[in-house]
Scaffold this active site. Structure first.
Site, PDB file in Angstrom:
ATOM      1  N   HIS A  57       0.913  -1.343  -0.106  1.00  0.00           N
ATOM      2  CA  HIS A  57       0.149   0.050   0.063  1.00  0.00           C
ATOM      3  C   HIS A  57       0.878   1.366   0.044  1.00  0.00           C
ATOM      4  O   HIS A  57       1.990   1.209   0.425  1.00  0.00           O
ATOM      5  CB  HIS A  57      -0.878   0.001   1.217  1.00  0.00           C
ATOM      6  CG  HIS A  57      -0.282   0.229   2.501  1.00  0.00           C
ATOM      7  ND1 HIS A  57       0.180  -0.975   3.087  1.00  0.00           N
ATOM      8  CD2 HIS A  57       0.248   1.201   3.315  1.00  0.00           C
ATOM      9  CE1 HIS A  57       1.095  -0.579   4.165  1.00  0.00           C
ATOM     10  NE2 HIS A  57       0.876   0.858   4.368  1.00  0.00           N
ATOM     11  N   THR A 104       1.398   4.666   1.826  1.00  0.00           N
ATOM     12  CA  THR A 104       0.841   5.409   3.062  1.00  0.00           C
ATOM     13  C   THR A 104       0.891   7.014   2.469  1.00  0.00           C
ATOM     14  O   THR A 104       1.611   7.610   2.217  1.00  0.00           O
ATOM     15  CB  THR A 104       2.022   5.336   4.064  1.00  0.00           C
ATOM     16  OG1 THR A 104       1.810   4.032   4.601  1.00  0.00           O
ATOM     17  CG2 THR A 104       1.706   6.272   5.125  1.00  0.00           C
ATOM     18  N   HIS A 126       5.666   6.543  -1.286  1.00  0.00           N
ATOM     19  CA  HIS A 126       6.374   5.047  -1.696  1.00  0.00           C
ATOM     20  C   HIS A 126       5.117   4.129  -1.347  1.00  0.00           C
ATOM     21  O   HIS A 126       4.391   4.472  -0.547  1.00  0.00           O
ATOM     22  CB  HIS A 126       7.529   4.963  -0.906  1.00  0.00           C
ATOM     23  CG  HIS A 126       7.634   5.054   0.280  1.00  0.00           C
ATOM     24  ND1 HIS A 126       7.703   6.211   1.082  1.00  0.00           N
ATOM     25  CD2 HIS A 126       7.311   3.956   1.210  1.00  0.00           C
ATOM     26  CE1 HIS A 126       7.410   5.903   2.406  1.00  0.00           C
ATOM     27  NE2 HIS A 126       7.446   4.435   2.449  1.00  0.00           N
ATOM     28  N   THR A 128       5.232   0.218   0.200  1.00  0.00           N
ATOM     29  CA  THR A 128       6.315  -0.802   0.720  1.00  0.00           C
ATOM     30  C   THR A 128       5.851  -2.167   0.281  1.00  0.00           C
ATOM     31  O   THR A 128       4.662  -2.469   0.243  1.00  0.00           O
ATOM     32  CB  THR A 128       5.776  -0.598   2.189  1.00  0.00           C
ATOM     33  OG1 THR A 128       6.242   0.514   2.709  1.00  0.00           O
ATOM     34  CG2 THR A 128       6.678  -1.777   2.952  1.00  0.00           C
TER      35      THR A 128
END
Length: 835
Positions: free
Chosen positions: A718, A720, A797, A799
């Site tokens: 996902h 963030t 970004h 992860t």
């Protein structure tokens, strides 16, 4: 920069000129902004909008409609000041030198023998006040006059120690032809003539601090303005002088006796103004032919009544006769008396002539005392000679320049002087005064004390930066005075010098952050002109002789995009980026890298730093017309009134990022002034914004995608979208904000093109297309007092793994959002929404 608006393009090509075609897809403000950031000096603006021209002019950038080739040629060949309210162009054009001509706007000079000392084959032309007589030269669609003259050279010569006028003139013309135009000095008279009528019309009580001779005509129409200067040289000051003898020094090759008389009378008028705040009748005894009366009447209407056996052609009433002691009762109250009686020596023996002169001096004084002893509202300026003499200790002594330094000087007396103590002054002391003291200013009023005046409007142009003033007292005055226009020298140094040498004095330097102001505008000369109905074709250059214009109590404060605005904020950046830098993207790249954002893909369209604030800081010397502190403050309180343009509301954290980038820029450039300025602006941002950080977060907003083009071993990869620090009873407010932003959130065009190790054991994919929406979301949370985001820069970004992986690069792929959710860190999802 000058903007010349044309309906049709022109075939001729001009140097340093660029064409701009009005973009109908953008509004007038956006077109004005784009024009203001073009880097050439001349902009030919085609298919123009009148509203865009108005916006530019209100920003201080000269923008004029041009209807003919002659108008275009006249404006493109020189610089000018533009009165955009009255459509008057004041050219600053010295091309008249090609006519073997020098010019003056002072009529008295034309009546002297100056022509004998000009360059061979040259002539002198009188052009009227600010070149008004030249209007007939220009048959234009706007009023046009050439305000350029050589009076500055003539006056500088008079006050210099040089005698050879021709050599002096030649050197000064060559200097003028090889150095940049002193545009502020040339346009300042136009500015003063516009400024003071507007202030006096609004404010009953006006104080003006530090006027000099160049303003001597400006204030003749304003007797109610209270002047403050450097004070007068009075009789009791002569106690410090040692006796000297007659010097007999020639000051000027051509006759400047009329100039001396004019200065004496103007000095007396202003002395009278400060006592009585009204215009006096002007009586004059002697001093024929007084051609300078014509000059004064060009500026202001006075009644002159004169006595002299010789003609005085410009006097209102002239008595072609001598004036005697018995005639004093003919002189009315509310007047000034100028006594300039002295017999010409002719072929007379000097001892005999000297005896007559001393008798006339005593007679002159008797007339002065008799005049002042009765009636009311009177001031007298009387001609004296160096001799053993008793004078009131408070009498004001004048020694304005005259053709030769001999034995004459003048004294101003008022009704209080004649009842004060008198002191005996020997002849040698008067010679010491004459030989060593030149009165350099017609304003001899007392010095200004740095204290607020709640009921007055204070104007102090180029007057308070001197280091004989306390720097802190100057700051306190500006901070506390409710209504004022005050200038201080801007800190143009690179070593953050607190004071700089200018001519023969030292000035304190200042930055906008030195002042704590609200409802005030801090801008440049150009920005100030725009506020008062003027604009200028040549913007201020960072010469070291630049000033902040601080306007307290203005009704223009809230008009953020109209005055002291962001026009030209990127101009210096463009000049550097498109000519000297490694790439035209250098500014974007540096701003991201200096905040540890290493994803430079699309950096020019998705930048994480406020370019406005960054440019306003690192190039403040070039674009300080933009009032950065006002811009920040109005944003912080949510009172930004915007008429038009492509408006983007910055999140406060973007401003902080800009300060951090500017500080690193300053360190690399060894620019200690920008370093301090950026630090202080960052402190100001933190002061006016209530920024809190979720550096120990308990919730995060996540974005889940339909698919990810990389291998991953986390349960659900996902993005963030930000972290929060909230109490449980604030969850509802967060969800409400997310619902409001739902459409925008799902419209994000998020893409990815590579993976990298964010830190040890954290393997992530980049995400582009997120930042602008992130900052909008930040603003929404900020306004609702929800702590969102960390103190370090947000780097979008996804992860993928918590182990070391090899980086991968792929063709950019757009990601489709599956859902957006709010989840407690190491807890459960409390809200989830899908498109």
């Amino acid at each position: 920069m000058k903007v010349l608006a044309l309906r049709h393009s022109v075939a001729q090509v001009y140097a340093d000129t660029q064409t701009y075609l009005h973009d109908d897809s953008k509004d007038e403000y956006e077109n004005a902004f784009l024009i203001s950031n073009l880097t050439t000096h001349n902009i030919l603006y085609l298919n123009y909008s009148l509203k865009t021209l108005k916006i530019l002019n209100k920003s201080g950038i000269a923008a004029v409609e041009v209807q003919s080739p002659d108008e275009l040629f006249a404006l493109i060949r020189c610089n000018f000041t533009y009165d955009y309210e009255n459509n008057i162009v004041y050219l600053h054009d010295y091309s008249y030198y090609t006519n073997n001509e020098i010019r003056t706007d002072q009529h008295w000079i034309t009546k002297t023998d100056i022509i004998d000392y000009l360059l061979p084959g040259w002539k002198l032309t009188y052009v009227g006040y600010n070149g008004k007589n030249t209007r007939g030269h220009y048959n234009f669609s706007f009023i046009c006059q050439n305000a350029a003259t050589d009076d500055d050279i003539i006056i500088e010569y008079i006050y210099s120690n040089e005698l050879d006028f021709q050599n002096f003139l030649l050197r000064k013309i060559k200097e003028r032809m090889t150095t940049s135009l002193p545009i502020a000095r040339l346009s300042n008279r136009v500015f003063r003539d516009k400024l003071f009528p507007s202030i006096v019309n609004i404010h009953k009580k006006v104080i003006n601090v530090g006027p000099r001779n160049e303003s001597m005509f400006t204030f003749l129409n304003f007797p109610t303005i209270k002047q403050f200067s450097n004070g007068a040289y009075i009789v009791k000051h002569t106690i410090k002088l040692k006796q000297e003898k007659w010097l007999g020094k020639r000051v000027s090759q051509f006759d400047i006796g009329q100039y001396k008389n004019m200065l004496n009378v103007v000095t007396t008028i202003y002395y009278y103004y400060n006592l009585y705040y009204s215009k006096p009748i002007i009586y004059m005894l002697g001093s024929a032919p007084s051609y300078w009366i014509y000059d004064i009447k060009q500026y202001s209407d006075f009644t002159f009544e004169t006595w002299d056996p010789l003609d005085t052609p410009y006097s209102t009433t002239h008595h072609k006769e001598l004036f005697f002691d018995k005639d004093v009762n003919k002189l009315k109250d509310n007047s000034v008396l100028y006594i300039d009686i002295r017999t010409d020596r002719g072929n007379m023996d000097w001892k005999e002539w000297r005896k007559i002169v001393e008798q006339q001096t005593v007679s002159n004084l008797n007339i002065a005392y008799k005049y002042l002893s009765t009636g009311k509202a009177k001031v007298c300026c009387v001609k004296l000679t160096a001799m053993d003499l008793e004078l009131p200790i408070t009498a004001k002594l004048l020694h304005h320049p005259t053709t030769e330094v001999r034995s004459e000087f003048y004294a101003i007396l008022d009704v209080w002087d004649i009842i004060t103590i008198k002191r005996f002054i020997p002849k040698g002391v008067f010679y010491a005064f004459i030989n060593n003291v030149t009165t350099e200013n017609v304003f001899i009023q007392p010095p200004f004390k740095l204290k607020t005046s709640p009921t007055d409007y204070i104007v102090a142009l180029y007057a308070l930066s001197n280091d004989f003033n306390s720097r802190q007292d100057v700051i306190n005055l500006i901070n506390k005075q409710k209504q004022s226009l005050i200038t201080v020298r801007i800190n143009n140094t690179f070593k953050d010098e607190p004071k700089v040498n200018f001519k023969n004095i030292y000035d304190w330097t200042f930055l906008p952050t030195d002042f704590e102001l609200k409802d005030s505008i801090i801008t440049s000369y150009d920005g100030c002109l725009g506020i008062f109905g003027l604009s200028i074709s040549l913007s201020s250059k960072p010469t070291g002789n630049n000033h902040l214009f601080i306007i307290n109590g203005t009704d223009k404060y809230d008009k953020l995009d109209q005055y002291a605005n962001h026009m030209g904020i990127s101009r210096r950046s463009h000049q550097i980026r498109f000519s000297e830098s490694a790439t035209s993207y250098s500014g974007y790249i540096f701003r991201d890298l200096s905040n540890n954002n290493f994803n430079l893909i699309g950096t020019n369209v998705e930048n994480s730093v406020s370019g406005h604030v960054y440019n306003a800081l690192i190039y403040y010397r070039y674009n300080y017309a933009f009032d950065l502190k006002r811009w920040i403050y109005l944003h912080s309180i949510g009172k930004v009134a915007v008429e038009g343009g492509r408006y983007y509301e910055h999140a406060p954290i973007e401003l902080i990022y800009a300060c951090r980038s500017a500080k690193e820029f300053a360190i690399l450039q060894d620019d200690l002034t920008v370093l301090r300025y950026a630090n202080e602006i960052e402190g100001y941002i933190n002061k006016v914004y209530s920024i809190t950080y979720a550096d120990d977060p308990n919730y995060f907003i996540g974005i889940k995608f339909n698919s990810i083009p990389y291998e991953y071993d986390v349960k659900i990869p996902h993005l963030t979208l930000g972290v929060l620090f909230i109490s449980d009873n604030m969850i509802h407010d967060v969800i409400t904000a997310l619902k409001k932003m739902k459409t925008e959130l799902f419209k994000m065009e998020i893409s990815t093109s590579y993976t990298y190790m964010l830190s040890d054991n954290t393997y992530v994919a980049n995400a582009s297309g997120v930042l602008s929406t992130y900052f909008k979301l930040y603003n929404m949370f900020y306004r609702n007092h929800i702590t969102f985001g960390q103190s370090r820069m947000f780097i979008p970004h996804i992860t993928l793994s918590f182990s070391n992986k090899r980086t991968v690069r792929i063709e950019s792929i757009k990601l489709r959002i599956n859902s957006i959710y709010l989840r407690k860190i190491k807890g459960e999802t409390v809200f989830d929404m899908s498109e």
